[in-house]
Scaffold this motif. Sequence first.
Motif, PDB file in Angstrom:
ATOM      1  N   ARG A 130      10.511  20.618 -14.656  1.00  0.00           N
ATOM      2  CA  ARG A 130      10.783  20.655 -13.216  1.00  0.00           C
ATOM      3  C   ARG A 130       9.827  19.725 -12.476  1.00  0.00           C
ATOM      4  N   GLY A 131      10.356  18.979 -11.510  1.00  0.00           N
ATOM      5  CA  GLY A 131       9.495  18.090 -10.750  1.00  0.00           C
ATOM      6  C   GLY A 131      10.185  17.517  -9.534  1.00  0.00           C
ATOM      7  N   THR A 132       9.374  16.979  -8.636  1.00  0.00           N
ATOM      8  CA  THR A 132       9.865  16.390  -7.385  1.00  0.00           C
ATOM      9  C   THR A 132       9.324  14.977  -7.261  1.00  0.00           C
ATOM     10  N   TYR A 133      10.224  14.050  -6.938  1.00  0.00           N
ATOM     11  CA  TYR A 133       9.862  12.641  -6.759  1.00  0.00           C
ATOM     12  C   TYR A 133      10.197  12.220  -5.326  1.00  0.00           C
ATOM     13  N   ARG A 134       9.333  11.419  -4.726  1.00  0.00           N
ATOM     14  CA  ARG A 134       9.628  10.832  -3.412  1.00  0.00           C
ATOM     15  C   ARG A 134       8.962   9.476  -3.341  1.00  0.00           C
ATOM     16  N   ARG A 136       8.153   5.852  -0.571  1.00  0.00           N
ATOM     17  CA  ARG A 136       7.891   5.517   0.832  1.00  0.00           C
ATOM     18  C   ARG A 136       9.140   5.085   1.583  1.00  0.00           C
ATOM     19  N   ASP A 137      10.224   4.754   0.863  1.00  0.00           N
ATOM     20  CA  ASP A 137      11.472   4.358   1.519  1.00  0.00           C
ATOM     21  C   ASP A 137      12.298   5.551   1.961  1.00  0.00           C
ATOM     22  N   GLY A 138      11.919   6.774   1.529  1.00  0.00           N
ATOM     23  CA  GLY A 138      12.663   7.963   1.915  1.00  0.00           C
ATOM     24  C   GLY A 138      13.536   8.528   0.828  1.00  0.00           C
ATOM     25  N   LEU A 139      13.566   7.898  -0.358  1.00  0.00           N
ATOM     26  CA  LEU A 139      14.350   8.428  -1.465  1.00  0.00           C
ATOM     27  C   LEU A 139      13.596   9.598  -2.089  1.00  0.00           C
ATOM     28  N   SER A 140      14.327  10.661  -2.464  1.00  0.00           N
ATOM     29  CA  SER A 140      13.689  11.792  -3.123  1.00  0.00           C
ATOM     30  C   SER A 140      14.643  12.428  -4.121  1.00  0.00           C
TER      31      SER A 140
END
Length: 606
Positions: A130-134, A136-140
Amino acid sequence: MLARATGTGLLLALAFLANPARAEVGQDDPLVQVKVALPSEAGRWRTRSQQVFDAHRQELQRRTYTVWDMQPSRSLDFVWIPDRPQEREAERVTGEGRLVWRLAGKPAYDPASFVAEYRGAMRNGRPHGRGTYRDRDGLSYEGSWKDGLPEGRGNLKLAGGAEFSGPFKAGAAEGEGHFFDVDGEIFEGTFRHGLREGSGRTVLPNGAAYLSSWEQGEERPGSRKLRLAQLGPAGGAANDIRLGVSVDRVDDQTALQYSASNQESGLVIRPSKKRLMAVWKGNDDISLTDQEESPGERGSYGLFAYTAGDLPPLSLVFEVQNRAAAPVRIRGASLDVDTSVSDLQPAIQLTAGSSNECGMRNRSDFSPQFELENFGWAPAERSQLRFAFVRPKTSVAPGAGGQTKEVGLIRTTTKVDLESDLRAAGVKTDQLKMRAKSGGVACRSKGNPSACLAEIANSGLFGSLSRQITLEQRDIFLNAAGTLNYVWRDQKGQETTRSSPFSAKLLLGRTPIEAECGEGAEKEPLGKKPLEFRLGQSRYRLPIAFDRTIPPGRSARYTVRVQAPMSSEHKFKVVLQSADGQQIASRPIDLTYFRPSRLVEGNPTE
């Protein structure tokens, strides 16, 4: 048209692909492909040596970490911040933590250096679990990963506002999912290799829904006829212009940010800090963690305490796409607001003061107190604590606390002192205060934390609570856990009862061990001043100075800033006025706006 959002934090590109716009209405539905677009270059392993604080040895140690770099030509720096540093760690990063990629040569404290971040589980140098990516362009992306690619259920949000929620396989959408386009079109159905496949339910921007049929991402002719029928007669700018709304991220990691999520009813905009919403509107623990209590660059701290510099206006992005064969002129725009209602709900956080000795919000070595800080617009009335003394990280069922303490009115900050409650449990508070001034609570077993804790517990200082204390590094802690119960009144004077869980970490002393301290397309802004919502009003319009001609087959992006004088709820649409007199409206937008009732002072260097 290729609208690409590239995430370089994991050096991963998650792409939204669309066909070139066509002039004929109904023939311009996009080819949506939800999948990882791998860089053409070969990746390589990257290794970095960095200092990590070892809690067991009470010292800084140098560790070497290796992660997989999918796009080494970017020459980015990375840092791995493990949640629990281990004495022996695999060189290729494995475990829970935070992987941050920054521009090489820029200081870590510079917000402009941030490129992307991954929080979650790693295995063998790649995201796995499980993980979260984001970025600086706003993609997540939030969800499951396998060997560095999305695998399993997840939620992908693109910088332009499109969103996919569903299962992934080897980085591509695979199975039953929901795709929300920026103009409000929704598809619920099957994806294969990232493409729509088979039957599904399509909801058009005008609200009409039909059963659609797809093959390798293309809508079948019979299904397309149903789309045309649901869209209605062709003609005019209303059918030629595609209008989508999203939220622009502030290029400042310490500022209050907002995020948008797509629902069938419309676009929902909320503060993006999950803990802020979970405490303010949900039932999350109001106690701040040590990390949350640590002040930001300008002096903001916690969930609700912000300086003026960390509260920029909310910036809305609306994308206008002309799908016609000729230019279309837009001669006006506005926010058509249905309602704007003040939100007086208290926003309470519990601060105990950090025990960290490296520049955080410090407190005395004996500190059985905490503060209840209210940054909402109504006071908490008839406040009462129900609690029990327990070991840290132990929860207490609502209403199960054995002790009651009256707190009264919480308008701004109320201090709660539990020293008398500790004395009633046999804790020798006078001796603990004396030892706090004279060097700490003695422990002969300095190299053995378990033995040291047992020695302290048997010292006779902690009365009936000796089995509830814990030793973290050199700090002796006890928790007071339970619920804060109160009532508050809305703008109509109606009372609401509230019960918020808390777990206050009380510092009762320290051992004399000394710890060592160490170290998308360009958007055109519209207007110089933010638009101000009118609280207490309904069905009003906020005009936007706008006169632009959109070339055929082209898209343009614009930003408009909005704000309100206090926390509030707003329901509105973005509306464009075409030169031929027609209106093009966005999906309904539901905004929860947060502004604290008071600001904290900024740092002198601000």
